[in-house]
Design an enzyme around this catalytic site. Structure first.
Site, PDB file in Angstrom:
ATOM      1  N   ASP A   1      -2.293 -17.992  -0.158  1.00 14.65           N
ATOM      2  CA  ASP A   1      -3.328 -18.654  -0.981  1.00 14.65           C
ATOM      3  C   ASP A   1      -3.974 -19.800  -0.215  1.00 14.65           C
ATOM      4  O   ASP A   1      -5.194 -19.979  -0.216  1.00 14.65           O
ATOM      5  CB  ASP A   1      -2.749 -19.118  -2.329  1.00 14.65           C
TER       6      ASP A   1
ATOM      7  N   TYR B   1       0.804  -1.224   0.000  1.00 11.68           N
ATOM      8  CA  TYR B   1       0.000   0.000   0.000  1.00 11.68           C
ATOM      9  C   TYR B   1       0.839   1.277   0.000  1.00 11.68           C
ATOM     10  O   TYR B   1       0.366   2.324  -0.422  1.00 11.68           O
ATOM     11  CB  TYR B   1      -0.904   0.028   1.240  1.00 11.68           C
TER      12      TYR B   1
ATOM     13  N   ASP C   1     -11.723  -9.232   4.436  1.00 12.14           N
ATOM     14  CA  ASP C   1     -13.047  -9.269   3.796  1.00 12.14           C
ATOM     15  C   ASP C   1     -13.560 -10.709   3.760  1.00 12.14           C
ATOM     16  O   ASP C   1     -14.733 -10.982   4.008  1.00 12.14           O
ATOM     17  CB  ASP C   1     -12.993  -8.721   2.358  1.00 12.14           C
TER      18      ASP C   1
ATOM     19  N   LYS D   1       3.858 -15.208   1.625  1.00 12.66           N
ATOM     20  CA  LYS D   1       4.002 -15.901   0.345  1.00 12.66           C
ATOM     21  C   LYS D   1       5.495 -16.184   0.199  1.00 12.66           C
ATOM     22  O   LYS D   1       6.156 -15.729  -0.758  1.00 12.66           O
ATOM     23  CB  LYS D   1       3.434 -15.020  -0.786  1.00 12.66           C
TER      24      LYS D   1
ATOM     25  N   ASP E   1      -5.857  -6.989   3.928  1.00 11.62           N
ATOM     26  CA  ASP E   1      -7.050  -6.355   3.359  1.00 11.62           C
ATOM     27  C   ASP E   1      -7.947  -7.425   2.742  1.00 11.62           C
ATOM     28  O   ASP E   1      -9.147  -7.488   3.001  1.00 11.62           O
ATOM     29  CB  ASP E   1      -6.634  -5.338   2.293  1.00 11.62           C
TER      30      ASP E   1
HETATM   31  C1  IPM Z   1     -10.213  -1.420   4.329  1.00  7.49           C
HETATM   32  C2  IPM Z   1     -10.571  -0.774   3.010  1.00  7.49           C
HETATM   33  C3  IPM Z   1      -9.492   0.223   2.653  1.00  7.49           C
HETATM   34  C4  IPM Z   1      -8.191  -0.559   2.530  1.00  7.49           C
HETATM   35  C5  IPM Z   1      -9.766   1.022   1.373  1.00  7.49           C
HETATM   36  C6  IPM Z   1     -11.079   1.764   1.461  1.00  7.49           C
HETATM   37  C7  IPM Z   1      -8.633   1.948   1.039  1.00  7.49           C
HETATM   38  O1  IPM Z   1     -10.745  -1.735   2.037  1.00  7.49           O
HETATM   39  O2  IPM Z   1     -10.124  -0.684   5.341  1.00  7.49           O
HETATM   40  O3  IPM Z   1     -10.067  -2.631   4.369  1.00  7.49           O
HETATM   41  O4  IPM Z   1      -7.916  -1.138   1.480  1.00  7.49           O
HETATM   42  O5  IPM Z   1      -7.434  -0.586   3.510  1.00  7.49           O
HETATM   43 MG    MG Z   2     -10.638  -3.709   2.737  1.00  5.85          MG
END
Ligand code: IPM
Ligand code: MG
Length: 369
Positions: free
Chosen positions: A234, A144, A262, A201, A258
């Site tokens: 993975d 990032y 999710d 990885k 990240d």
């Molecule tokens: C998160 C979000 C952010 C990230 C985005 C909105 C920049 O996806 O907080 O997980 O990628 O960190």
């Molecule tokens: Mg995110």
């Protein structure tokens, strides 16, 4: 004597202003019970800041955040500001900027199942039974924040003269960055089930091989009581839905974290329930793990529980108010057990009179407190 804390509020975009209002409602209710004043002040971030000030993170916002005792953020982003133009401001730069600006290198994303919502998961009940894991995502380094560039390659170097655009992003870590995030993970594990899964990885990336070495050195010398498991990213993606209950603390690079967070959120079936804390050496920041949901913004129907559970994390990590934090968790658990739902959480068995809107859910949490 009343204790006073200054809270920097960053409503941001989309459903942000609606859900943060419910977070503040709950914060005030807790404050009244525990003789604590939370003085809240709003600042601009994200698309709202681009519209008002031309940039996603005005200096005044960063200054206000630094001066506050804690930051409560809602969400940023929306189709209005979506662009692939590398020179146009993006709302997400506000979020990344404040993480970097406050030095928030640790992102804690707990994933727990509320029993009342177990049916919301797409996974089988026996797979998700007992899931209680914590993703510890490195937040100010890695892919990032590495050097990146997009340019027009006049020579077409290395491509037999084929000219065209080129772009790159760099994944880079320094030893101290891995040491400190590893310590955060081991500390968290000590307060939990004493197991750290370090995700990398290492079969491909040099940063990952260094990551693995450093995590082991810190673990073996400073935290011999904590078990370390190495898992390739993975494979982790697979194991998270195959055997989610086996995970305790998962520590990983910014981008891997990240993606995996999710995925882990979806184990619970309800992204609207997951909070996060971003910690560094100064002011900490608390935000829901979900986005700004532009499709339902302004309708008053968003689920404010992830925001309210971010307030719970704030009380725990910034103010050591564990009883107050427990109160919030208990209130949310109990109201869900009593069948109350926002639109995103309801199913075919939910009676219409048990479905509440955003403000209604905030009121319920206060009532159950
Ligand atoms: C998160 C979000 C952010 C990230 C985005 C909105 C920049 O996806 O907080 O997980 O990628 O960190
Ligand atoms: Mg995110």
């Amino acid at each position: 004597m009343t204790t006073k804390y200054n809270i920097c509020l960053l409503p941001g975009d989309g459903i942000g202003p609606e859900i943060i209002a419910e977070g503040v409602k709950v914060l005030n209710a807790v404050g009244a019970k525990y003789d604590t004043e939370f003085a809240c002040e709003e600042s601009l971030i994200g698309g709202a800041a681009i519209d008002a000030a031309g940039e996603p993170l005005p200096q005044a916002t960063l200054d206000a955040a630094k001066a506050a005792d804690a930051v409560l953020l809602a969400a940023v982003g929306g189709p209005k500001w979506d662009t692939t133009d590398p020179n146009a401001p993006r709302p997400e730069q506000g979020l990344l900027g404040i993480r970097k600006g406050l030095g928030l290198y640790t992102n804690l994303r707990p994933v727990q199942i509320f029993d009342a919502l177990a049916g919301a998961s797409t996974l089988k009940p026996e797979v998700i039974a007992g899931v209680d894991l914590m993703i510890v995502r490195e937040l100010t380094g890695g892919l990032y924040f590495g050097k990146r560039e997009r340019f027009y390659d006049e020579e077409g170097a290395g491509t037999n003269g084929a000219k065209g655009q080129r772009a790159y992003d760099t994944l880079e870590y320094r030893e101290y960055e891995i040491e400190r995030i590893a310590r955060q993970a081991f500390e968290a594990a000590r307060k939990r089930r004493k197991k750290v899964t370090s995700v990398d990885k290492a079969n491909v990336l040099e940063t990952s091989r260094m990551w693995r070495e450093i995590v082991h050195r810190i673990g073996e010398t400073e935290y011999p009581d904590v078990e370390i498991e190495d898992l390739l990213v993975d494979n982790t993606a697979m194991q998270l839905i195959n055997r989610p209950a086996d995970f305790d603390v998962v520590v990983t690079e910014n981008m891997f974290g990240d993606i995996l967070s999710d995925e882990a959120a979806q184990i619970t079936g309800s992204l609207g329930m997951l909070a996060s804390a971003s910690l560094g050496d100064g002011t900490a920041l608390y935000e829901p793990s979900h986005g700004s949901a532009p499709d339902i913004a302004g309708k008053g129907i968003a689920n404010p529980l992830a925001q309210i559970l971010s307030v719970e994390m704030m009380l725990r990590y910034s103010f050591d108010m564990n009883d107050a934090a427990d109160d919030i968790r208990r209130a949310v658990t109990n109201l869900l057990n009593d069948g109350w739902r926002t639109g995103d959480l309801k199913d075919a068995t939910t009676p219409a009179d048990k479905v509440v809107n955003c403000a209604g859910m905030g009121d319920l949490v206060v009532k159950y407190l």
